[in-house]
Design an enzyme around this catalytic site. Structure first.
Site, PDB file in Angstrom:
ATOM      1  N   ASP A   1      12.749  12.124  -6.716  1.00  0.00           N
ATOM      2  CA  ASP A   1      13.128  13.015  -6.472  1.00  0.00           C
ATOM      3  C   ASP A   1      14.317  12.342  -7.194  1.00  0.00           C
ATOM      4  OD1 ASP A   1      14.151  14.805  -5.054  1.00  0.00           O
ATOM      5  OD2 ASP A   1      12.157  14.950  -4.037  1.00  0.00           O
TER       6      ASP A   1
ATOM      7  N   ASP B   1      16.036  17.923  -7.382  1.00  0.00           N
ATOM      8  CA  ASP B   1      17.061  18.533  -6.504  1.00  0.00           C
ATOM      9  C   ASP B   1      17.706  19.909  -7.502  1.00  0.00           C
ATOM     10  OD1 ASP B   1      16.668  18.275  -3.797  1.00  0.00           O
ATOM     11  OD2 ASP B   1      18.935  18.909  -3.879  1.00  0.00           O
TER      12      ASP B   1
ATOM     13  N   GLU C   1      14.080  21.881  -9.063  1.00  0.00           N
ATOM     14  CA  GLU C   1      14.048  23.239  -7.803  1.00  0.00           C
ATOM     15  C   GLU C   1      15.205  24.372  -8.135  1.00  0.00           C
ATOM     16  OE1 GLU C   1      14.416  22.800  -2.919  1.00  0.00           O
ATOM     17  OE2 GLU C   1      15.812  21.940  -4.124  1.00  0.00           O
TER      18      GLU C   1
ATOM     19  N   HIS D   1       8.033  20.384   0.946  1.00  0.00           N
ATOM     20  CA  HIS D   1       8.980  19.515   3.009  1.00  0.00           C
ATOM     21  C   HIS D   1       9.951  20.548   3.143  1.00  0.00           C
ATOM     22  CE1 HIS D   1      11.352  18.990  -0.500  1.00  0.00           C
ATOM     23  NE2 HIS D   1      12.905  18.459  -0.105  1.00  0.00           N
ATOM     24  N   ASP D   2       9.663  21.494   3.207  1.00  0.00           N
ATOM     25  CA  ASP D   2      11.056  22.830   3.004  1.00  0.00           C
ATOM     26  C   ASP D   2      10.895  24.209   3.830  1.00  0.00           C
ATOM     27  OD1 ASP D   2      13.194  21.100   2.285  1.00  0.00           O
ATOM     28  OD2 ASP D   2      13.421  22.026   0.602  1.00  0.00           O
TER      29      ASP D   2
HETATM   30  C1  NOJ Z   1      16.111  20.911  -1.328  1.00  0.00           C
HETATM   31  C2  NOJ Z   1      15.667  19.972  -0.539  1.00  0.00           C
HETATM   32  O1  NOJ Z   1      14.212  20.175  -0.950  1.00  0.00           O
HETATM   33  C3  NOJ Z   1      15.448  19.428   0.721  1.00  0.00           C
HETATM   34  O2  NOJ Z   1      14.843  18.816   1.573  1.00  0.00           O
HETATM   35  C4  NOJ Z   1      17.124  19.677   1.018  1.00  0.00           C
HETATM   36  O3  NOJ Z   1      17.522  19.870   2.317  1.00  0.00           O
HETATM   37  C5  NOJ Z   1      17.798  19.834   0.155  1.00  0.00           C
HETATM   38  N1  NOJ Z   1      17.975  20.180  -1.189  1.00  0.00           N
HETATM   39  C6  NOJ Z   1      19.113  19.262  -0.162  1.00  0.00           C
HETATM   40  O4  NOJ Z   1      19.553  18.336  -1.037  1.00  0.00           O
END
Ligand code: NOJ
Length: 541
Positions: free
Chosen positions: A98, A200, A267, A329-330
């Protein structure tokens, strides 16, 4: 069909803090992932993406990187990583890391230098601006985690930009030295043997160079995430970002050869029309993450069909390989969000639509959101936005449930986040039950691997004659698989006799390849039976 591993394979996301603890500190680690490699191989997945493992103060649990070329001691060492990588490769599993290029930790030596003085050579590596005339922040930009996106630095009298925590200052991608440094980090890991990156917030890399205020979002309502108050026209999806991505892609191409590509999945939370532009001309992201299912409010047959049709067509237009995601995870666990009863249909959808699926750890055993008692909350997003129950990502980040023991086989001590209900929802119990969610998942990945129609074939949706049913055909070289998903509770009988191929007009029998209720045998196309919430895969005659 000549497909790359990242096209025909299934990607499995591991949140390393929560997968397997081996040193008894209640937090997962790299030796834990290595210990579970046989399990991963048994799932029929092809690649593992590890959320960040780099040196980090862990303010955002690794998304605040203090050294892009080392492993955080909490997770282990570079040697542990090499062992993991070798073990994965020995089992035919690819490994993706990542990459977090948009921001570093405020403890990164680059930022420590940058903030030391206005004339430090690294000053321009981050985004510094003078205060507004009233001494306040330079503009109205907001943080995703609530509050403003600027923090004042006493030492040098300027503000620095951070779209997440103040401990995550944004790197200045307009500066070629910054880009060279991040591309260097990519080369470091590619040389070590990693197969690709999840990148990311790739759509945030470029920022408007004149820092204008962002307009208010007229559609924002009380209770929605605060960040949505503004329309992020000056911080997201800027034209120069595509150029930055092409530079990253060129590095991956340096390390690729015919038959084996290193890849990146970016992402990107953007509407479909914008998302697909991140394929570029085959010179940007191999996969711009498709979160359209993940962020859907109306998980109905009609809405999913509409989305799948539009997305598939857009990918064709851009000559891009599709991909699908149901959890990360978000985002809240899809079993909780879409309902337990739709869980297998959703899982089937993910693994049979055209394109690369990414699976979030634990979804294969049906893990759900876990209620977090206030004293156990960890996520900075939730802690900073306590008035919004949606802001915390802790519920979907709880430890993997390996067995029914006190700590679910995850650890020997109380884990960093509470465990979910693991008396029956655990790997050990589901291994022993041939009809478990885990074994349903394996049946899907096995079929997907075996059948070129499923891992590489064409997609076309069809009208199954009932509003609760989403039906589509995956086909390749004259072979066709019909996927039927019942989003409703009712048992149905569908007349699909029009869908037999002409060559076998008399053979109206469709063999059952897989059913979410484990039915076997065959169905007559003139009267296909479909149970409530059932997912059914038929071999079309
Ligand atoms: C996206 C990530 O998936 C998330 O978990 C993170 O808090 C933010 N970007 C900041 O890096």
């Amino acid at each position: 069909m000549d497909l790359q591993w990242w096209q025909k394979g299934v990607v499995y996301q591991i949140y390393p803090r929560s997968f397997q603890d081996t040193n008894g500190d209640g937090v997962g680690d790299l030796p834990g992932v290595t210990r579970r490699l046989d399990y991963l191989a048994s799932l029929g997945v092809d690649a593992v993406w590890l959320s960040p493992i780099f040196t980090s103060p862990m303010k955002d649990f690794g998304y605040d990187v203090a050294d892009y070329e080392d492993v955080d001691p909490l997770f282990g060492s570079l040697a542990d990583f090499d062992e993991l990588l070798a073990g994965a490769h020995a089992r035919g599993l690819k490994v993706m890391l990542d990459l977090v290029p948009n921001h570093s930790s405020d403890r990164h030596r680059w930022f420590l230098e940058s903030r030391a003085s206005r004339d430090n050579p690294k000053r321009d590596w981050y985004v510094w601006r003078d205060p507004a005339p009233d001494g306040g922040p330079p503009n109205n930009w907001r943080s995703f985690f609530g509050g403003g996106a600027w923090t004042f630095d006493e030492t040098t009298g300027q503000y620095y930009l951070h779209q997440f925590l103040p401990e995550q200052p944004e790197l200045n991608w307009a500066n070629p030295e910054v880009r060279a440094a991040l591309l260097g980090a990519m080369r470091f890991w590619l040389t070590r043997g990693v197969d690709g990156f999840r990148v990311d917030v790739i759509w945030l890399l470029g920022k408007h160079g004149e820092f204008p205020d962002e307009p208010e979002n007229p559609d924002w309502r009380e209770g929605h995430m605060e960040h949505g108050r503004l329309l992020h026209v000056h911080t997201q999806d800027l034209p120069e970002t595509h150029g930055y991505i092409r530079e990253m892609r060129a590095v991956l191409d340096e390390f690729s050869r015919p038959g084996f590509e290193r890849m990146m999945v970016g992402e990107i939370y953007l509407p479909l029309e914008k998302l697909v532009t991140y394929y570029g001309k085959g010179d940007e992201c191999h996969l711009p993450f498709n979160f359209l299912l993940l962020t859907m409010q109306d998980f109905s047959a009609g809405a999913v069909r509409d989305l799948a049709d539009r997305y598939d067509a857009a990918c064709r237009e851009y000559d891009g390989w599709p991909n699908w995601v149901l959890g990360n995870h978000d985002q809240h666990r899809f079993r909780t969000k879409f309902g337990v009863e739709r869980y297998r249909a959703a899982q089937t959808l993910l693994l049979t639509l055209r394109g690369t699926p990414t699976v979030y750890y634990g979804d294969e055993i049906g893990m759900e959101n876990v209620a977090i008692p206030p004293g156990r909350a960890q996520d900075p997003s939730g802690l900073r936005q306590k008035d919004n129950p949606e802001a915390s990502r802790d519920p979907e980040r709880t430890p993997m449930q390996w067995d029914a023991g006190a700590f679910a086989g995850f650890s020997t001590v109380e884990p960093w986040l509470p465990l979910g209900e693991h008396a029956s929802v655990n790997v050990e119990a589901q291994e022993a039950d041939p009809r478990s969610d885990l074994n349903y998942f394996r049946a899907l990945t096995l079929l997907r691997r075996q059948l070129p129609e499923l891992h590489g074939g064409e997609y076309v949706s069809l009208d199954a004659g009932h509003e609760d049913v989403f039906a589509f055909v995956r086909s390749h070289a004259g072979q066709r698989v019909l996927v039927l998903l019942n989003f409703g509770a009712g048992d149905l009988t569908l007349d699909l006799s029009g869908h037999a191929s002409r060559a076998s007009a008399h053979a109206e029998r469709a063999h059952v390849l897989l059913s979410s209720t484990w039915r076997e045998g065959h169905e007559e196309l003139g009267g296909v039976r479909l149970g409530g919430y059932e997912a059914l895969l038929l071999r079309l005659p």
